[in-house]
Enzyme design. Structure first.
Site, PDB file in Angstrom:
ATOM      1  N   LYS A  11      -3.290  11.513  -0.707  1.00 56.08           N
ATOM      2  CA  LYS A  11      -4.307  12.525  -1.396  1.00 56.08           C
ATOM      3  C   LYS A  11      -5.482  11.807  -1.372  1.00 56.08           C
ATOM      4  CE  LYS A  11      -2.640  12.642  -5.540  1.00 56.08           C
ATOM      5  NZ  LYS A  11      -1.555  11.952  -5.494  1.00 56.08           N
ATOM      6  N   ARG A  86      -2.554  16.326 -14.474  1.00 57.63           N
ATOM      7  CA  ARG A  86      -1.449  15.845 -14.178  1.00 57.63           C
ATOM      8  C   ARG A  86      -0.408  16.220 -15.001  1.00 57.63           C
ATOM      9  NH1 ARG A  86      -1.402  10.330 -11.931  1.00 57.63           N
ATOM     10  NH2 ARG A  86      -3.520   9.583 -12.028  1.00 57.63           N
ATOM     11  N   ARG A 125       4.293  -1.386   1.507  1.00 59.26           N
ATOM     12  CA  ARG A 125       2.993  -1.623   1.271  1.00 59.26           C
ATOM     13  C   ARG A 125       2.971  -3.335   0.912  1.00 59.26           C
ATOM     14  NH1 ARG A 125      -0.358   3.223  -1.362  1.00 59.26           N
ATOM     15  NH2 ARG A 125       0.591   2.528  -3.331  1.00 59.26           N
ATOM     16  N   ARG A 158       2.632  -5.048  -4.795  1.00 62.33           N
ATOM     17  CA  ARG A 158       2.119  -4.787  -5.950  1.00 62.33           C
ATOM     18  C   ARG A 158       3.229  -4.369  -6.918  1.00 62.33           C
ATOM     19  NH1 ARG A 158      -1.627  -0.333  -6.933  1.00 62.33           N
ATOM     20  NH2 ARG A 158      -0.145   0.737  -5.892  1.00 62.33           N
ATOM     21  N   ARG A 169       8.034   6.558 -10.412  1.00 61.68           N
ATOM     22  CA  ARG A 169       6.725   7.075 -10.280  1.00 61.68           C
ATOM     23  C   ARG A 169       7.130   8.560  -9.687  1.00 61.68           C
ATOM     24  NH1 ARG A 169       3.548   3.179  -6.616  1.00 61.68           N
ATOM     25  NH2 ARG A 169       1.713   4.728  -6.976  1.00 61.68           N
TER      26      ARG A 169
END
Ligand code: ZN
Length: 218
Positions: A11, A86, A125, A158, A169
């Site tokens: 996004k 959201r 990541r 992270r 999530r």
């Protein structure tokens, strides 16, 4: 316009490209919070009170922050909201906000990618612990394993990107945010975008969808 989509779908990258193409600001809630707190706007001060107390910023304050931001001069030609709304309550509040400021939404883009692909993107990541350069185990690996190409620092993940957290999530997106797509579909604003493939292909699909009549999706 509004950009919707689960974490890892790209996004932010697409919002930046659209911002350049249309010369309108891309507005993320994170940036709004940081700026409002820094500038000590009325809503920024309110938000900081909650954050300092370790509390979640309530919806009405978040909406107030978005409203302050959308009243700025640089949004006269349009804006791209990334990461807001959201929840269903926020979407209803955004409608009211848009209405009372004589604005309107042209399109709501929902970018989707297979959940397994999202997990692969997010859990791969890595970040240099020293200089913060981002890497990806598959799509942007470092030359030496776990070592930053630029500064030799160690690469870390992270906490948000470990598999259990990623699944949580994604699940939260499905439960809280996904229902918004039905809301916007009913309003005739939704455009579904296939987020698979490289940044340029996804951008091309978005541009095609924006030019298509309302109701038609890419
Ligand atoms: Zn580094």
């Amino acid at each position: 316009m509004v950009l919707l989509g689960p974490p890892g779908v790209g996004k932010g990258t697409q919002a930046r490209l659209l911002s350049k193409t249309f010369r309108i600001p891309e507005i993320g809630t994170g940036d709004i919070f940081r700026n409002a707190v820094k500038e000590r706007t009325p809503m920024g001060v309110a938000a900081k009170t909650f954050m300092d107390a370790g509390k979640l910023v309530p919806d009405d304050v978040t909406i107030g922050l978005v409203e302050e931001r959308l009243r700025a001069d640089d949004t006269k030609g349009g804006f791209i909201l990334d990461g807001f709304p959201r929840t269903a309550q926020q979407a209803t509040a955004l409608d009211a906000l848009v209405h009372r400021n004589q604005l309107h939404l042209d399109a709501v883009l929902e970018i989707t990618v297979d959940p397994t692909e999202l997990v692969r993107r997010l859990t791969g990541r890595r970040l240099c612990a020293v200089c913060q350069t981002p890497y990806h185990l598959e799509s942007a690996p470092s030359r030496l394993p776990d070592t930053c190409d630029r500064c030799g620092g160690p690469l870390v993940q992270r906490p948000d990107d470990d598999e259990a957290t990623v699944l949580k999530r994604l699940d939260e997106y499905e439960r809280k945010t996904k229902p918004l797509t039905e809301y916007y579909r009913a309003a005739g604003l939704l455009k579904a975008i296939d987020g698979n493939g490289d940044v340029e292909s996804v951008n091309a699909r978005i541009m095609a969808a924006l030019q298509a009549p309302v109701g038609e999706t890419a």
